[in-house]
Design an enzyme around this catalytic site. Structure first.
Site, mmCIF file in Angstrom:
data_model
loop_
_atom_site.group_PDB
_atom_site.id
_atom_site.type_symbol
_atom_site.label_atom_id
_atom_site.label_comp_id
_atom_site.label_asym_id
_atom_site.label_seq_id
_atom_site.Cartn_x
_atom_site.Cartn_y
_atom_site.Cartn_z
ATOM 1 C CB CYS A 140 -0.926 -0.005 1.204
ATOM 2 S SG CYS A 140 -0.086 -0.400 2.742
ATOM 3 C CG HIS A 220 0.048 3.616 5.838
ATOM 4 N ND1 HIS A 220 0.470 2.968 6.967
ATOM 5 C CD2 HIS A 220 -0.315 2.636 4.968
ATOM 6 C CE1 HIS A 220 0.378 1.653 6.793
ATOM 7 N NE2 HIS A 220 -0.120 1.422 5.586
HETATM 8 N N1 LIG Z 1 -3.914 -5.036 5.178
HETATM 9 C C1 LIG Z 1 -3.251 -4.110 4.524
HETATM 10 O O1 LIG Z 1 -3.284 -2.950 4.923
HETATM 11 C C2 LIG Z 1 -2.472 -4.446 3.318
HETATM 12 C C3 LIG Z 1 -2.000 -5.709 3.075
HETATM 13 N N2 LIG Z 1 -1.239 -5.951 1.963
HETATM 14 C C4 LIG Z 1 -0.713 -7.278 1.718
HETATM 15 O O2 LIG Z 1 -1.784 -8.117 1.266
HETATM 16 C C5 LIG Z 1 -1.570 -9.457 1.715
HETATM 17 C C6 LIG Z 1 -2.788 -9.911 2.498
HETATM 18 O O3 LIG Z 1 -2.919 -9.070 3.620
HETATM 19 P P1 LIG Z 1 -4.316 -8.933 4.391
HETATM 20 O O4 LIG Z 1 -5.450 -8.920 3.441
HETATM 21 O O5 LIG Z 1 -4.148 -7.798 5.314
HETATM 22 O O6 LIG Z 1 -4.341 -10.286 5.211
HETATM 23 P P2 LIG Z 1 -5.529 -10.860 6.081
HETATM 24 O O7 LIG Z 1 -4.903 -11.526 7.240
HETATM 25 O O8 LIG Z 1 -6.572 -9.829 6.319
HETATM 26 O O9 LIG Z 1 -6.188 -11.968 5.142
HETATM 27 C C7 LIG Z 1 -5.467 -13.111 4.766
HETATM 28 C C8 LIG Z 1 -6.412 -14.135 4.194
HETATM 29 O O10 LIG Z 1 -5.658 -15.275 3.792
HETATM 30 C C9 LIG Z 1 -6.215 -16.448 4.393
HETATM 31 N N3 LIG Z 1 -5.148 -17.419 4.616
HETATM 32 C C10 LIG Z 1 -4.311 -17.534 5.652
HETATM 33 N N4 LIG Z 1 -3.462 -18.538 5.444
HETATM 34 C C11 LIG Z 1 -3.798 -19.079 4.254
HETATM 35 C C12 LIG Z 1 -3.320 -20.141 3.489
HETATM 36 N N5 LIG Z 1 -2.303 -20.902 3.925
HETATM 37 N N6 LIG Z 1 -3.885 -20.376 2.282
HETATM 38 C C13 LIG Z 1 -4.914 -19.626 1.831
HETATM 39 N N7 LIG Z 1 -5.420 -18.612 2.538
HETATM 40 C C14 LIG Z 1 -4.869 -18.335 3.716
HETATM 41 C C15 LIG Z 1 -6.854 -15.952 5.648
HETATM 42 O O11 LIG Z 1 -7.825 -16.870 6.017
HETATM 43 P P3 LIG Z 1 -8.582 -16.873 7.420
HETATM 44 O O12 LIG Z 1 -8.875 -15.461 7.778
HETATM 45 O O13 LIG Z 1 -9.766 -17.646 7.099
HETATM 46 O O14 LIG Z 1 -7.664 -17.527 8.387
HETATM 47 C C16 LIG Z 1 -7.449 -14.639 5.172
HETATM 48 O O15 LIG Z 1 -8.639 -14.881 4.471
HETATM 49 C C17 LIG Z 1 -0.249 -9.434 2.503
HETATM 50 O O16 LIG Z 1 0.813 -9.717 1.606
HETATM 51 C C18 LIG Z 1 -0.147 -7.975 2.948
HETATM 52 O O17 LIG Z 1 1.169 -7.555 3.209
HETATM 53 C C19 LIG Z 1 -0.987 -4.987 1.026
HETATM 54 C C20 LIG Z 1 -1.485 -3.727 1.213
HETATM 55 C C21 LIG Z 1 -2.194 -3.340 2.385
HETATM 56 O O1 LIG Z 2 1.499 -3.056 2.849
HETATM 57 C C1 LIG Z 2 1.336 -2.477 3.897
HETATM 58 O O2 LIG Z 2 2.233 -1.684 4.485
HETATM 59 P P1 LIG Z 2 3.754 -1.430 4.054
HETATM 60 O O3 LIG Z 2 3.708 -0.653 2.757
HETATM 61 O O4 LIG Z 2 4.275 -0.590 5.161
HETATM 62 O O5 LIG Z 2 4.444 -2.753 3.905
HETATM 63 C C2 LIG Z 2 0.113 -2.764 4.696
HETATM 64 O O6 LIG Z 2 -0.368 -1.602 5.315
HETATM 65 C C3 LIG Z 2 0.423 -3.846 5.674
HETATM 66 O O7 LIG Z 2 1.339 -3.325 6.592
HETATM 67 P P2 LIG Z 2 1.741 -4.124 7.898
HETATM 68 O O8 LIG Z 2 2.949 -4.932 7.537
HETATM 69 O O9 LIG Z 2 2.050 -3.049 8.890
HETATM 70 O O10 LIG Z 2 0.563 -4.967 8.295
#
Ligand SMILES: NC(=O)C1=CN([C@@H]2O[C@H](COP(=O)(O)OP(=O)(O)OC[C@H]3O[C@@H](n4cnc5c(N)ncnc54)[C@H](OP(=O)(O)O)[C@@H]3O)[C@@H](O)[C@H]2O)C=CC1
Ligand SMILES: O=C(OP(=O)(O)O)[C@H](O)COP(=O)(O)O
Length: 361
Positions: A140, A220
């Site tokens: 992000c 952020h």
């Molecule tokens: N959150 C943020 O602000 C941002 C996140 N990202 C990136 O996006 C990615 C996802 O983050 P985010 O959405 O926050 O994560 P979450 O924890 O919110 O969601 C992860 C999802 O993946 C599922 N999961 C966990 N383990 C497995 C597995 N082994 N196989 C398949 N599914 C699985 C979880 O299932 P369950 O919940 O059912 O256990 C959940 O549905 C990361 O790489 C993160 O760094 C990028 C930008 C911003």
């Molecule tokens: O992609 C993100 O942040 P980043 O650009 O600081 O790696 C998301 O906000 C997830 O950050 P986190 O690693 O603090 O959960």
């Protein structure tokens, strides 16, 4: 119709699923997650076929009345492209599954850059992903920085960028995250991972980043200083450059938006789903030019800004459209319309934020 499988249905996955559903040229084949919880119930109620990421937990889904469509393996087999939105590091573990099925995949920014052939930002390097089977949508913060730096890089050249990132402690559903009463250098070492990550999109760019974490779940905020190679023709030149960008929202002074809280309130008033803000939000009054040094502050909604980028990455990998066409269609279908959101076309010179310092001074 391109069939898109969403593996990982959390903060990012559920938003990407809804954004894919809004597109005329792609459909959601299904979503995979591990836990049979309220998010799983929401997916079923939204009529997304639900697949079990972890076969051992399949009975748990059935117990709460969710008819599983299969396992993650089945989802990959039935999809033309996968968006992997699993937690950091799990995407890399999943890559062999995608390779086995010969299914192209898009990973998220929590993965190491080596997970894919290209680190992707729709504004900066769409074309680089057109021949790839695997792409990583950068995080992000890196997405926000890439969108911001791309027009400056193209128009003036960038001598050096310095960014301080005030990072939200966690997302609203991350009850265990913090800090709850502190301001924490994160990481304490310099640079933070964001500078090197921006360089996966702009390999030649000179950029240093510093990160801190604070007790908020909102957004952020970046304090940016960019030393440009060429002199802009006054600060209005830079403002106009930003205004011409489809995913950079310049917040006008008259809006009275003084922080991330008001920004989120504004997004909810505007009817944005989940209060999502897909655009970078640049405070117009903060745009300041001192010689070749540009300063400003922008807010990034961590849950949302990568969502249109994932949609565009799907089109890049599958060859559906080129970059400008894809961005335009994604913007139209999601409702990314800066003029409507902030009355840009109605801004008069008087309404525009006051210039504090200009290069002409
Ligand atoms: N959150 C943020 O602000 C941002 C996140 N990202 C990136 O996006 C990615 C996802 O983050 P985010 O959405 O926050 O994560 P979450 O924890 O919110 O969601 C992860 C999802 O993946 C599922 N999961 C966990 N383990 C497995 C597995 N082994 N196989 C398949 N599914 C699985 C979880 O299932 P369950 O919940 O059912 O256990 C959940 O549905 C990361 O790489 C993160 O760094 C990028 C930008 C911003
Ligand atoms: O992609 C993100 O942040 P980043 O650009 O600081 O790696 C998301 O906000 C997830 O950050 P986190 O690693 O603090 O959960």
């Amino acid at each position: 119709m391109i069939r898109v499988g969403i593996n990982g249905y959390g903060t990012i996955g559920k938003r990407v699923a809804d954004a894919v559903r809004a597109q005329p040229d792609m459909t959601v084949r299904g979503v995979a997650k591990r836990s049979p919880d309220y998010v799983a119930v929401g997916a079923a109620e939204a009529d997304y076929p639900v697949y079990a990421a972890d076969e051992d937990r399949a009975d748990g889904f059935r117990e709460i009345g969710i008819d599983l469509a299969g396992t993650a393996d089945d989802l990959v087999a039935e999809s033309d492209v996968i968006v992997d939105a699993t937690p950091s590091g799990v995407g890399a573990e999943n890559r062999p599954l995608y390779e086995r099925h010969d299914t192209p995949a898009i990973f998220q920014g929590g993965e190491d850059a080596t997970v894919a052939e290209v680190s992707f930002n729709a504004r900066a390097n769409f074309a680089e992903a057109e021949d790839a089977d695997y792409a990583r949508v950068v995080s992000c913060n890196t997405t926000g920085l890439s969108r911001f730096l791309a027009p400056l890089h193209e128009t003036y050249g960038i001598d050096k960028a310095r960014v301080t990132l005030v990072r939200r402690g966690g997302d609203p559903d991350q009850t265990g995250r913090g800090p709850i009463n502190d301001t924490v250098p994160d990481p304490v070492s310099i640079p933070s991972h964001h500078g090197p990550d921006v360089q996966t999109v702009f390999p030649e760019l000179d950029i240093d980043t510093i990160g801190l974490k604070v007790p908020t779940t909102m957004m952020h905020v970046h304090a940016v200083n960019v030393t440009l190679e060429d002199d802009p023709d006054g600060v209005d030149d830079v403002r106009d450059l930003f205004r011409a960008e489809d995913r950079l929202l310049t917040i006008p002074e008259y809006a009275g938006i003084d922080g991330a809280g008001t920004l989120k309130d504004f997004a909810m008033d505007a009817g944005r789903p989940r209060g999502d803000i897909w655009e970078n939000c640049i405070w117009g009054e903060s745009i300041t030019l001192q010689g070749r040094d540009l300063y400003c502050m922008q807010a990034i909604h961590q849950e949302a800004d990568v969502v249109p980028e994932n949609v565009d990455a799907i089109r890049a990998l599958t060859g559906l459209l080129d970059g400008p066409e894809s961005r335009s269609l994604t913007n139209e279908t999601l409702g990314i319309d800066l003029g409507r959101l902030c009355g840009r076309e109605n801004l008069t010179a008087e309404q525009r934020p006051t210039e504090r310092v200009s290069s002409d001074d």
